[in-house]
Design an enzyme around this catalytic site. Structure first.
Site, PDB file in Angstrom:
ATOM      1  N   GLY A  31       0.871  -1.351  -0.115  1.00 52.93           N
ATOM      2  CA  GLY A  31       0.150   0.169   0.058  1.00 52.93           C
ATOM      3  C   GLY A  31       0.896   1.280  -0.066  1.00 52.93           C
ATOM      4  O   GLY A  31       2.033   1.287  -0.359  1.00 52.93           O
ATOM      5  N   ASN A  32       0.160   2.346   0.377  1.00 54.23           N
ATOM      6  CA  ASN A  32       0.647   3.757   0.311  1.00 54.23           C
ATOM      7  C   ASN A  32       1.408   3.856  -1.242  1.00 54.23           C
ATOM      8  O   ASN A  32       2.665   4.223  -1.204  1.00 54.23           O
ATOM      9  CB  ASN A  32       1.888   3.799   1.353  1.00 54.23           C
ATOM     10  N   LEU A  33       0.617   3.748  -2.140  1.00 49.78           N
ATOM     11  CA  LEU A  33       0.796   3.545  -3.785  1.00 49.78           C
ATOM     12  C   LEU A  33       1.343   4.836  -4.015  1.00 49.78           C
ATOM     13  O   LEU A  33       0.871   5.932  -3.901  1.00 49.78           O
ATOM     14  CB  LEU A  33      -0.138   2.979  -4.367  1.00 49.78           C
ATOM     15  N   HIS A  37       4.385   2.008  -8.033  1.00 46.92           N
ATOM     16  CA  HIS A  37       3.281   0.900  -8.083  1.00 46.92           C
ATOM     17  C   HIS A  37       2.586   1.020  -9.186  1.00 46.92           C
ATOM     18  O   HIS A  37       2.195  -0.058  -9.866  1.00 46.92           O
ATOM     19  CB  HIS A  37       2.467   0.867  -6.705  1.00 46.92           C
ATOM     20  N   GLN A  61       7.939  -9.498   7.793  1.00 49.60           N
ATOM     21  CA  GLN A  61       9.175  -8.747   7.059  1.00 49.60           C
ATOM     22  C   GLN A  61       9.563  -7.214   7.776  1.00 49.60           C
ATOM     23  O   GLN A  61      10.562  -6.877   7.295  1.00 49.60           O
ATOM     24  CB  GLN A  61       8.901  -8.414   5.454  1.00 49.60           C
TER      25      GLN A  61
HETATM   26  O1  PAF Z   1       7.815  -4.915  -1.977  1.00 52.55           O
HETATM   27  C1  PAF Z   1       6.784  -4.981  -1.131  1.00 52.55           C
HETATM   28  O2  PAF Z   1       5.946  -4.057  -1.234  1.00 52.55           O
HETATM   29  C2  PAF Z   1       7.207  -6.079  -0.469  1.00 52.55           C
HETATM   30  O3  PAF Z   1       8.052  -6.541   0.069  1.00 52.55           O
HETATM   31  C3  PAF Z   1       5.964  -7.298  -0.983  1.00 52.55           C
HETATM   32  C4  PAF Z   1       6.759  -7.509  -2.195  1.00 52.55           C
HETATM   33  C5  PAF Z   1       4.609  -6.786  -1.139  1.00 52.55           C
HETATM   34  C6  PAF Z   1       5.879  -8.400   0.098  1.00 52.55           C
HETATM   35  O4  PAF Z   1       5.332  -8.027   1.294  1.00 52.55           O
END
Ligand code: PAF
Length: 282
Positions: A31-33, A37, A61
């Site tokens: 998100g927060n595109l 993106h 992560q």
């Molecule tokens: O690149 C990201 O935004 C993230 O690492 C992903 C690939 C969506 C995985 O959570």
């Protein structure tokens, strides 16, 4: 564009498309595109009949010292951008949907070698979190194609390796980094920069360019990378790492390698910025 939270509804929709023989491209995001993106969605639209995006701020992560609570969440604006870009379906699961047993009890996917160094070293467990969630999202969406941004160059190599090692029938398409006119790579983390830091931050991409030029006539890769790190520090950032690597294995480049990538990360105020530049030597 439909927004779907539940796995059963997602699977229902995907099955309908599969029965019609439609090709599906997938763009996973947190998100927060921004325009980076949207470039992924635009690429996905060119190569498939249907585009699925996901927004999931993946707790697996984030490191213990990284504040997931502060990660920018802009769902309404993101939905608007995806709709305008022509996305067909947005999957927005909650952490309880993705990790019903909690993170500790979750099976995981870990890629050796390419995920060990650079960002893997600075952010222990980060790539395990990425590959686990991407594997899970791939199993849910079952795309033919998935698009990732080259700004996260190491992430692309890690995911490509996972797909090859686990024989996933998915084509990974890597899409060029979108940059501001200053050269600064677009990133959600740029939101953390104040005005003064925003002026300093382009020093990262500028020094990648300098280094790319310097290694064409001088094969002291380590010495030149140290000089670039020092330039980035003098500009007002704190270099985390800068390395000249083999473009696919990400091992430190040898003087015989021709296809290289320079990978770098630096702290600018509260933001940890990453960038990279590919170089082909004659
Ligand atoms: O690149 C990201 O935004 C993230 O690492 C992903 C690939 C969506 C995985 O959570």
């Amino acid at each position: 564009m439909q927004t779907i939270e539940q796995i059963s509804n997602l699977r229902g929709e995907i099955n309908l498309w599969r029965q019609q023989g439609l090709k599906i491209a997938f763009v996973p995001t947190m998100g927060n595109l921004h325009q980076g993106h949207i470039a992924l969605v635009e690429k996905a639209k060119l190569v498939a009949d249907k585009v699925v995006a996901s927004i999931f701020v993946n707790p697996m992560q984030f490191g213990a010292t990284e504040d997931i609570g502060n990660y920018p969440r802009t769902m309404a604006a993101d939905q608007e951008k995806l709709l305008t870009a022509g996305c067909d379906l947005l999957f927005t699961p909650t952490p309880a949907i993705i990790y019903p047993k909690g993170l500790d009890q979750q099976s995981y996917v870990e890629v050796p070698n390419v995920s060990q160094y650079y960002c893997g070293e600075s952010r222990p467990g980060h790539f395990r979190g990425v590959t686990t969630v991407v594997c899970k999202l791939f199993n849910l969406v079952q795309p033919d194609i998935a698009c990732f941004g080259l700004k996260d160059y190491q992430q692309v190599q890690v995911i490509q390796t996972m797909v090859e090692d686990l024989s996933m029938p998915i084509e990974i398409i890597a899409v060029e980094t979108v940059r501001e006119t200053s050269g600064l790579a677009l990133s959600s983390r740029n939101n953390y920069l104040n005005k003064a830091e925003k002026n300093i931050a382009p020093a990262l991409s500028q020094n990648l360019k300098w280094l790319a030029q310097a290694i064409r006539s001088n094969n002291d890769f380590v010495g030149l990378a140290q000089k670039a790190a020092s330039n980035i520090n003098i500009a007002g950032m704190k270099t985390d790492y800068i390395h000249i690597c083999h473009a696919r294995t990400l091992q430190p480049a040898s003087i015989d390698d021709k296809e290289l990538v320079i990978l770098a990360a630096a702290h600018c105020g509260k933001a940890r910025l990453i960038d990279n530049l590919r170089v082909t030597l004659a």
